[in-house]
Motif scaffolding. Sequence first.
Motif, short mmCIF file in Angstrom:
data_model
loop_
_atom_site.label_atom_id
_atom_site.label_comp_id
_atom_site.label_asym_id
_atom_site.label_seq_id
_atom_site.Cartn_x
_atom_site.Cartn_y
_atom_site.Cartn_z
N GLU A 33 24.07 0.16 -27.76
CA GLU A 33 22.66 -0.02 -27.42
C GLU A 33 22.32 -1.49 -27.24
OE1 GLU A 33 20.52 1.96 -30.54
OE2 GLU A 33 20.81 3.94 -29.66
N LYS A 34 22.87 -2.36 -28.09
CA LYS A 34 22.63 -3.80 -27.97
C LYS A 34 23.18 -4.32 -26.65
CE LYS A 34 22.79 -4.72 -32.93
NZ LYS A 34 23.60 -5.31 -34.01
N ILE A 35 24.38 -3.87 -26.28
CA ILE A 35 25.00 -4.32 -25.02
C ILE A 35 24.17 -3.85 -23.84
CG2 ILE A 35 27.01 -4.00 -23.52
CD1 ILE A 35 28.72 -3.98 -26.09
N GLN A 36 23.68 -2.61 -23.88
CA GLN A 36 22.86 -2.10 -22.78
C GLN A 36 21.56 -2.88 -22.66
OE1 GLN A 36 22.61 2.08 -23.78
NE2 GLN A 36 24.30 2.61 -22.39
N ARG A 37 20.93 -3.21 -23.81
CA ARG A 37 19.69 -4.01 -23.76
C ARG A 37 19.97 -5.40 -23.19
NH1 ARG A 37 18.73 -1.57 -28.83
NH2 ARG A 37 19.38 -3.48 -29.90
N ALA A 38 21.10 -5.99 -23.60
CA ALA A 38 21.46 -7.31 -23.09
C ALA A 38 21.73 -7.25 -21.59
CB ALA A 38 22.69 -7.84 -23.83
N ARG A 39 22.41 -6.19 -21.15
CA ARG A 39 22.70 -6.01 -19.72
C ARG A 39 21.39 -5.87 -18.94
NH1 ARG A 39 26.57 -1.39 -19.00
NH2 ARG A 39 28.06 -2.94 -19.68
N GLU A 40 20.43 -5.12 -19.49
CA GLU A 40 19.14 -4.96 -18.82
C GLU A 40 18.40 -6.29 -18.74
OE1 GLU A 40 17.07 -1.90 -20.96
OE2 GLU A 40 18.50 -0.35 -20.35
N ARG A 41 18.45 -7.09 -19.81
CA ARG A 41 17.79 -8.40 -19.79
C ARG A 41 18.43 -9.31 -18.75
NH1 ARG A 41 17.46 -8.05 -25.68
NH2 ARG A 41 19.49 -9.07 -25.73
N VAL A 42 19.77 -9.30 -18.70
CA VAL A 42 20.48 -10.13 -17.72
C VAL A 42 20.12 -9.67 -16.31
CG1 VAL A 42 22.77 -10.65 -16.79
CG2 VAL A 42 22.36 -10.80 -19.25
N SER A 43 20.08 -8.35 -16.09
CA SER A 43 19.73 -7.81 -14.77
C SER A 43 18.31 -8.22 -14.39
CB SER A 43 19.88 -6.29 -14.80
OG SER A 43 19.48 -5.75 -13.58
N THR A 44 17.40 -8.12 -15.36
CA THR A 44 16.01 -8.50 -15.10
C THR A 44 15.92 -10.00 -14.81
OG1 THR A 44 15.27 -6.76 -16.61
CG2 THR A 44 13.68 -8.47 -16.06
N ASN A 45 16.64 -10.83 -15.54
CA ASN A 45 16.64 -12.28 -15.31
C ASN A 45 17.21 -12.62 -13.94
OD1 ASN A 45 15.47 -12.88 -17.75
ND2 ASN A 45 17.41 -13.27 -18.80
N ILE A 46 18.24 -11.89 -13.52
CA ILE A 46 18.82 -12.13 -12.19
C ILE A 46 17.80 -11.78 -11.12
CG2 ILE A 46 20.56 -11.30 -10.55
CD1 ILE A 46 22.48 -11.10 -12.91
N GLU A 47 17.09 -10.66 -11.27
CA GLU A 47 16.08 -10.26 -10.28
C GLU A 47 14.96 -11.29 -10.22
OE1 GLU A 47 14.79 -6.35 -11.33
OE2 GLU A 47 16.74 -5.45 -10.90
N ILE A 48 14.57 -11.79 -11.39
CA ILE A 48 13.50 -12.81 -11.42
C ILE A 48 13.99 -14.07 -10.73
CG2 ILE A 48 12.20 -14.34 -12.95
CD1 ILE A 48 12.01 -11.98 -14.92
N ASN A 49 15.21 -14.47 -10.99
CA ASN A 49 15.76 -15.68 -10.36
C ASN A 49 15.85 -15.49 -8.85
OD1 ASN A 49 16.00 -17.11 -12.71
ND2 ASN A 49 18.14 -16.52 -13.07
N ILE A 50 16.21 -14.31 -8.38
CA ILE A 50 16.30 -14.06 -6.94
C ILE A 50 14.89 -14.15 -6.32
CG2 ILE A 50 16.74 -12.26 -5.22
CD1 ILE A 50 19.11 -11.37 -6.98
N LEU A 51 13.92 -13.57 -7.00
CA LEU A 51 12.55 -13.64 -6.50
C LEU A 51 12.04 -15.09 -6.46
CD1 LEU A 51 10.89 -10.57 -8.24
CD2 LEU A 51 11.39 -10.84 -5.83
N VAL A 52 12.37 -15.86 -7.49
CA VAL A 52 11.93 -17.25 -7.53
C VAL A 52 12.59 -18.04 -6.41
CG1 VAL A 52 12.09 -19.37 -8.91
CG2 VAL A 52 11.40 -17.23 -10.00
N VAL A 53 13.88 -17.80 -6.16
CA VAL A 53 14.59 -18.52 -5.11
C VAL A 53 14.05 -18.14 -3.75
CG1 VAL A 53 16.86 -18.69 -4.00
CG2 VAL A 53 16.67 -18.84 -6.48
N THR A 54 13.75 -16.87 -3.52
CA THR A 54 13.25 -16.44 -2.21
C THR A 54 11.85 -16.97 -1.94
OG1 THR A 54 12.59 -14.34 -3.19
CG2 THR A 54 14.63 -14.38 -1.96
N TYR A 55 11.04 -17.16 -2.95
CA TYR A 55 9.67 -17.67 -2.75
C TYR A 55 9.66 -19.19 -2.66
CZ TYR A 55 7.66 -13.09 -3.41
OH TYR A 55 7.31 -11.78 -3.27
N CYS A 56 10.67 -19.83 -3.09
CA CYS A 56 10.72 -21.29 -3.05
C CYS A 56 11.16 -21.73 -1.75
CB CYS A 56 11.64 -21.84 -4.10
SG CYS A 56 10.99 -21.69 -5.74
#
Length: 181
Positions: free
Chosen positions: A158-181
């Motif tokens: 469960e901890k690994i899955q939560r960490a994977r979800e956080r990493v996935s969410t952070n990657i999506e946020i970073n992609i959105l930030v890069v595309t808007y910049c």
Amino acid sequence: MSSDFEAYEQDFGTVTAEITNKIGRIPKLSGEEKTQLVLNVDKQLEEVRELLEQMDLEVREIPIQSRAMYNSRLKSYKQEVEKLEKDFKRSRIAYSDEVRNELLGDDASSSESQRAHLLDNTEKLERSSRRLEAGYQIAVETEQVGQEILSNLHSDREKIQRARERVSTNIEINILVVTYC
């Protein structure tokens, strides 16, 4: 931990000395007094077997470098108990003969070797039963450890899955930030 083992050793020495003394007295007694002494020795032998089991458990907890010494001491104690059980069996055979003669007279047709063989088989059956009980206890303990491991693995997953979800969410946020910049 070895102090627990040594405490068990002291108890073992005391009880085995009492048993040896009582086994020597059994053939000299008669009637109810003899019966009570036989029952008492039987109970003390069971107590000694339990002490051996406790010592065995303690040896398993001792660090490996010291374990061999304690194992050899435990082995000699087990041999001593086997000798006590044989002496007690001989004492009971003499006791059984006396009781049989009192009840049936000297005309009884059972032979000494048959009784000894029966007592040997009974003793083997009792030892096997104790081994089975010990094996069952180990199986129960193993099952409990297995359940704990599975619970820990489930929690880690469960901890690994939560960490994977956080990493996935952070990657999506970073992609959105890069595309808007």
